[in-house]
Scaffold this motif. Structure first.
Motif, PDB file in Angstrom:
ATOM      1  N   TYR A  83      -7.500  -6.630   5.666  1.00  0.00           N
ATOM      2  CA  TYR A  83      -6.066  -6.677   5.379  1.00  0.00           C
ATOM      3  C   TYR A  83      -5.598  -5.360   4.765  1.00  0.00           C
ATOM      4  N   GLN A  84      -6.363  -4.833   3.810  1.00  0.00           N
ATOM      5  CA  GLN A  84      -5.999  -3.562   3.169  1.00  0.00           C
ATOM      6  C   GLN A  84      -6.007  -2.415   4.167  1.00  0.00           C
ATOM      7  N   SER A  85      -6.981  -2.400   5.059  1.00  0.00           N
ATOM      8  CA  SER A  85      -7.061  -1.344   6.072  1.00  0.00           C
ATOM      9  C   SER A  85      -5.862  -1.393   7.006  1.00  0.00           C
ATOM     10  N   ILE A  86      -5.476  -2.586   7.396  1.00  0.00           N
ATOM     11  CA  ILE A  86      -4.308  -2.729   8.277  1.00  0.00           C
ATOM     12  C   ILE A  86      -3.041  -2.315   7.530  1.00  0.00           C
ATOM     13  N   GLN A  87      -2.936  -2.694   6.267  1.00  0.00           N
ATOM     14  CA  GLN A  87      -1.768  -2.318   5.454  1.00  0.00           C
ATOM     15  C   GLN A  87      -1.660  -0.800   5.284  1.00  0.00           C
ATOM     16  N   ALA A  88      -2.790  -0.099   5.335  1.00  0.00           N
ATOM     17  CA  ALA A  88      -2.782   1.354   5.153  1.00  0.00           C
ATOM     18  C   ALA A  88      -2.348   2.102   6.414  1.00  0.00           C
ATOM     19  N   LEU A  89      -2.276   1.390   7.540  1.00  0.00           N
ATOM     20  CA  LEU A  89      -1.843   2.030   8.784  1.00  0.00           C
ATOM     21  C   LEU A  89      -0.347   2.343   8.725  1.00  0.00           C
ATOM     22  N   PRO A  90       0.092   3.333   9.495  1.00  0.00           N
ATOM     23  CA  PRO A  90       1.538   3.569   9.581  1.00  0.00           C
ATOM     24  C   PRO A  90       2.243   2.304  10.074  1.00  0.00           C
ATOM     25  N   GLU A  91       3.487   2.148   9.687  1.00  0.00           N
ATOM     26  CA  GLU A  91       4.226   0.912   9.965  1.00  0.00           C
ATOM     27  C   GLU A  91       4.261   0.553  11.449  1.00  0.00           C
ATOM     28  N   ARG A  92       4.559   1.510  12.289  1.00  0.00           N
ATOM     29  CA  ARG A  92       4.654   1.258  13.733  1.00  0.00           C
ATOM     30  C   ARG A  92       3.278   0.885  14.294  1.00  0.00           C
ATOM     31  N   CYS A  93       2.247   1.550  13.799  1.00  0.00           N
ATOM     32  CA  CYS A  93       0.879   1.260  14.233  1.00  0.00           C
ATOM     33  C   CYS A  93       0.487  -0.168  13.830  1.00  0.00           C
ATOM     34  N   GLN A  94       0.850  -0.565  12.624  1.00  0.00           N
ATOM     35  CA  GLN A  94       0.590  -1.935  12.157  1.00  0.00           C
ATOM     36  C   GLN A  94       1.254  -2.945  13.082  1.00  0.00           C
ATOM     37  N   GLU A  95       2.518  -2.684  13.375  1.00  0.00           N
ATOM     38  CA  GLU A  95       3.295  -3.604  14.212  1.00  0.00           C
ATOM     39  C   GLU A  95       2.633  -3.770  15.578  1.00  0.00           C
TER      40      GLU A  95
ATOM     41  N   VAL B  71       1.378   2.557  23.324  1.00  0.00           N
ATOM     42  CA  VAL B  71       0.773   1.336  22.793  1.00  0.00           C
ATOM     43  C   VAL B  71      -0.744   1.502  22.731  1.00  0.00           C
ATOM     44  N   GLU B  72      -1.323   1.994  23.809  1.00  0.00           N
ATOM     45  CA  GLU B  72      -2.769   2.196  23.862  1.00  0.00           C
ATOM     46  C   GLU B  72      -3.222   3.172  22.778  1.00  0.00           C
ATOM     47  N   ASN B  73      -2.480   4.251  22.596  1.00  0.00           N
ATOM     48  CA  ASN B  73      -2.826   5.243  21.571  1.00  0.00           C
ATOM     49  C   ASN B  73      -2.775   4.643  20.168  1.00  0.00           C
ATOM     50  N   GLN B  74      -1.761   3.850  19.895  1.00  0.00           N
ATOM     51  CA  GLN B  74      -1.613   3.240  18.568  1.00  0.00           C
ATOM     52  C   GLN B  74      -2.726   2.227  18.290  1.00  0.00           C
ATOM     53  N   ILE B  75      -3.075   1.446  19.300  1.00  0.00           N
ATOM     54  CA  ILE B  75      -4.166   0.475  19.132  1.00  0.00           C
ATOM     55  C   ILE B  75      -5.488   1.211  18.920  1.00  0.00           C
ATOM     56  N   SER B  76      -5.697   2.273  19.677  1.00  0.00           N
ATOM     57  CA  SER B  76      -6.904   3.077  19.526  1.00  0.00           C
ATOM     58  C   SER B  76      -6.982   3.682  18.119  1.00  0.00           C
ATOM     59  N   LEU B  77      -5.862   4.178  17.627  1.00  0.00           N
ATOM     60  CA  LEU B  77      -5.795   4.735  16.266  1.00  0.00           C
ATOM     61  C   LEU B  77      -6.136   3.665  15.226  1.00  0.00           C
ATOM     62  N   ALA B  78      -5.558   2.483  15.393  1.00  0.00           N
ATOM     63  CA  ALA B  78      -5.797   1.386  14.444  1.00  0.00           C
ATOM     64  C   ALA B  78      -7.263   0.967  14.450  1.00  0.00           C
ATOM     65  N   LEU B  79      -7.847   0.817  15.644  1.00  0.00           N
ATOM     66  CA  LEU B  79      -9.248   0.409  15.728  1.00  0.00           C
ATOM     67  C   LEU B  79     -10.174   1.464  15.141  1.00  0.00           C
ATOM     68  N   SER B  80      -9.859   2.724  15.381  1.00  0.00           N
ATOM     69  CA  SER B  80     -10.665   3.809  14.820  1.00  0.00           C
ATOM     70  C   SER B  80     -10.634   3.770  13.294  1.00  0.00           C
ATOM     71  N   LYS B  81      -9.452   3.577  12.726  1.00  0.00           N
ATOM     72  CA  LYS B  81      -9.302   3.501  11.261  1.00  0.00           C
ATOM     73  C   LYS B  81     -10.055   2.292  10.708  1.00  0.00           C
ATOM     74  N   LEU B  82      -9.937   1.151  11.374  1.00  0.00           N
ATOM     75  CA  LEU B  82     -10.642  -0.052  10.917  1.00  0.00           C
ATOM     76  C   LEU B  82     -12.155   0.141  10.967  1.00  0.00           C
ATOM     77  N   ARG B  83     -12.662   0.735  12.068  1.00  0.00           N
ATOM     78  CA  ARG B  83     -14.102   0.989  12.163  1.00  0.00           C
ATOM     79  C   ARG B  83     -14.573   1.866  11.014  1.00  0.00           C
ATOM     80  N   LYS B  84     -13.801   2.900  10.721  1.00  0.00           N
ATOM     81  CA  LYS B  84     -14.168   3.821   9.650  1.00  0.00           C
ATOM     82  C   LYS B  84     -14.149   3.100   8.295  1.00  0.00           C
ATOM     83  N   ASP B  85     -13.066   2.363   8.011  1.00  0.00           N
ATOM     84  CA  ASP B  85     -12.928   1.673   6.724  1.00  0.00           C
ATOM     85  C   ASP B  85     -13.973   0.575   6.537  1.00  0.00           C
ATOM     86  N   LEU B  86     -14.351  -0.057   7.628  1.00  0.00           N
ATOM     87  CA  LEU B  86     -15.262  -1.201   7.525  1.00  0.00           C
ATOM     88  C   LEU B  86     -16.724  -0.828   7.727  1.00  0.00           C
TER      89      LEU B  86
END
Length: 187
Positions: free
Chosen positions: A126-138, A164-179
């Protein structure tokens, strides 16, 4: 805070207020959980007077240790505390065959029995997702929570499917790193 206002606060926030010696928050949590805890204790002990005493002991102990109790799920913590008190009471007393069978057959609702590691992982995600940019979170939530396709997301947000693909890729990359640290610790 007025009690009617406290009734609407999540249990986690009530626990935080209690750790700061907020008596009204304690009373609100007590009012919410006393009856279910008492019913649970009675189902284990099968003696209403002893069950009442044990639940009372749990609440007294919680109040006395409120500043030191750090848990993610206060309901789970209190239910585990009453379960252990009940089992200790049964262990230290003589009981009949029916009580033994009942105690061994009792299960706790999975909502209450959540493992602290799972709760910690959930909070980290949840914290990792909250740290994403707003549009990326959405976009990530539309994809992974609402199960929308990239094309549907692009149409809804009036952006390109590639965005959309770029934003999802960015989010997954951040989550992998954080987790990655959490993954290392859990496995």
């Amino acid at each position: 805070m007025k009690k009617s206002t406290l009734d609407k606060i999540p249990l986690k926030n009530l626990a935080e207020l209690i750790s700061k010696s907020d008596k009204e928050a304690f009373n609100t949590l007590f009012d919410l959980l006393w009856d279910p805890m008492y019913t649970y204790a009675t189902s284990i002990i099968m003696d209403t007077a002893i069950a009442k005493d044990l639940v009372q002991e749990v609440w007294i102990d919680y109040w006395q240790r409120r500043e030191y109790v750090e848990v993610q799920n206060i309901k789970s913590y209190l239910y585990k505390a009453i379960r252990y008190r009940c089992y200790n009471n049964l262990r230290n007393s003589k009981f009949n065959k029916i009580q033994i069978e009942t105690a061994s057959s009792i299960t706790v609702n999975p909502d209450v029995e959540l493992d602290e590691n799972v709760i910690a992982l959930e909070n980290k995600i949840y914290q990792s997702i909250q740290a994403l940019p707003e549009r990326c979170q959405e976009i990530f939530r539309l994809s992974r929570v609402n199960f929308m396709s990239n094309k549907e997301i692009a149409n809804q947000l009036n952006i390109s499917q590639r965005s959309v693909e770029n934003q999802i890729s960015l989010a997954l990359s951040k989550l992998r790193k954080d987790l990655s640290i959490v993954k290392f610790l859990l496995f």
